[in-house]
Scaffold this active site. Structure first.
Site, PDB file in Angstrom:
ATOM      1  N   LYS A  62       0.858  -1.184   0.000  1.00 44.12           N
ATOM      2  CA  LYS A  62       0.000   0.000   0.000  1.00 44.12           C
ATOM      3  C   LYS A  62       0.898   1.239   0.000  1.00 44.12           C
ATOM      4  O   LYS A  62       1.819   1.351   0.824  1.00 44.12           O
ATOM      5  CB  LYS A  62      -0.867  -0.033   1.262  1.00 44.12           C
ATOM      6  CG  LYS A  62      -2.205   0.642   1.149  1.00 44.12           C
ATOM      7  CD  LYS A  62      -3.038   0.283   2.383  1.00 44.12           C
ATOM      8  CE  LYS A  62      -4.311   1.066   2.470  1.00 44.12           C
ATOM      9  NZ  LYS A  62      -4.967   0.863   3.780  1.00 44.12           N
TER      10      LYS A  62
HETATM   11  O1  G3P Z   1      -7.442   1.756   5.764  1.00 41.58           O
HETATM   12  C1  G3P Z   1      -7.887   2.909   5.153  1.00 41.58           C
HETATM   13  C2  G3P Z   1      -9.247   3.389   5.603  1.00 41.58           C
HETATM   14  O2  G3P Z   1     -10.200   2.381   5.471  1.00 41.58           O
HETATM   15  C3  G3P Z   1      -9.274   4.163   6.873  1.00 41.58           C
HETATM   16  O3  G3P Z   1     -10.562   4.397   7.356  1.00 41.58           O
HETATM   17  O4  G3P Z   1     -12.118   5.041   9.158  1.00 41.58           O
HETATM   18  O5  G3P Z   1      -9.679   5.608   9.368  1.00 41.58           O
HETATM   19  O6  G3P Z   1     -11.127   6.812   7.749  1.00 41.58           O
HETATM   20  P1  G3P Z   1     -10.883   5.519   8.465  1.00 41.58           P
END
Ligand code: G3P
Length: 217
Positions: A83
């Site tokens: 990633k």
């Molecule tokens: O892993 C990336 C993403 O899904 C992060 O989500 O909830 O931290 O905005 P969030």
């Protein structure tokens, strides 16, 4: 649509993958920090639990650093997806790693033109962050629709991985908008099964069944 779990918690991943409905996993530096594990150990264990793609995120911000970290992460297991952030350096590293046969998930995507560049750089996955756009007062789902249209216009095979998913409605809307996959927290995954009418209907059926005094077996 494929369902990935957005987590580095191995207990949670064992539980959700036992359903047979989980197609992959995504992690990020915040989730690794939350797990309290060493990155290499956590990713190796997750890859032993899940057959599908497991995203492991590089933290270097320069091309050479991303390449070194990316190659290290890719060597942990054959299902690791590296990633990388959607920066100029990230897309340069994406092009090189993709050319070496390492699948790359380009993360922190907030616009359709960023997604266009990621596809041109050979990304296997693009991760548009729905919830964080919604948090900022914008329309996260509109971004999924825009990327779908751009990729379909030019036949890009980069897979749209809806990320930063907060609700079951996000999952439904991402599926309708044509996202190839969604990565979701375990609690949203559990909520996908739920409907109040399912619970009420089952309770009524079982009550009526008990009144018959029968047993099927
Ligand atoms: O892993 C990336 C993403 O899904 C992060 O989500 O909830 O931290 O905005 P969030």
């Amino acid at each position: 649509m494929e369902i990935f779990i957005d987590s580095a918690d191995v207990a949670e991943l064992r539980q959700t993958s036992a359903t047979g409905l989980v197609d992959g996993v995504t992690t990020n530096p915040s989730l690794i920090a939350k797990s309290g594990r060493k990155m290499r150990d956590a990713i190796a264990e997750i890859c032993s639990i899940i057959d599908g793609p497991v995203s492991a995120e590089a933290v270097a911000t320069d091309v050479e650093g991303m390449l070194a970290e990316g190659r290290f992460l890719a060597a942990i297991a054959s299902n690791v997806v590296v990633k990388l952030p959607l920066t100029e350096a990230g897309l340069m590293a994406c092009r090189t790693l993709s050319g070496e046969g390492v699948p790359v998930n380009v993360t922190l995507c907030f616009s359709a033109v960023q997604a266009l560049l990621a596809a041109k750089a050979g990304a296997t996955f693009i991760s548009p962050f729905i919830g964080r756009l919604d948090d900022a007062g914008l329309d996260g789902m509109e971004l999924i629709r825009e990327i779908r249209a751009v990729y379909d216009n030019y036949g890009f095979t980069t897979r749209i991985l809806a990320a930063s998913v907060r609700t079951t409605n996000h999952v439904k809307d991402a599926a309708i908008a044509g996202a190839d996959c969604a990565t979701i927290p375990a609690k949203v995954f559990q909520a996908l099964y739920k409907h109040v009418l399912t619970d009420q209907g089952l309770e009524a059926f079982l009550k009526d069944w008990r009144s018959t005094g029968q047993s099927i077996l």
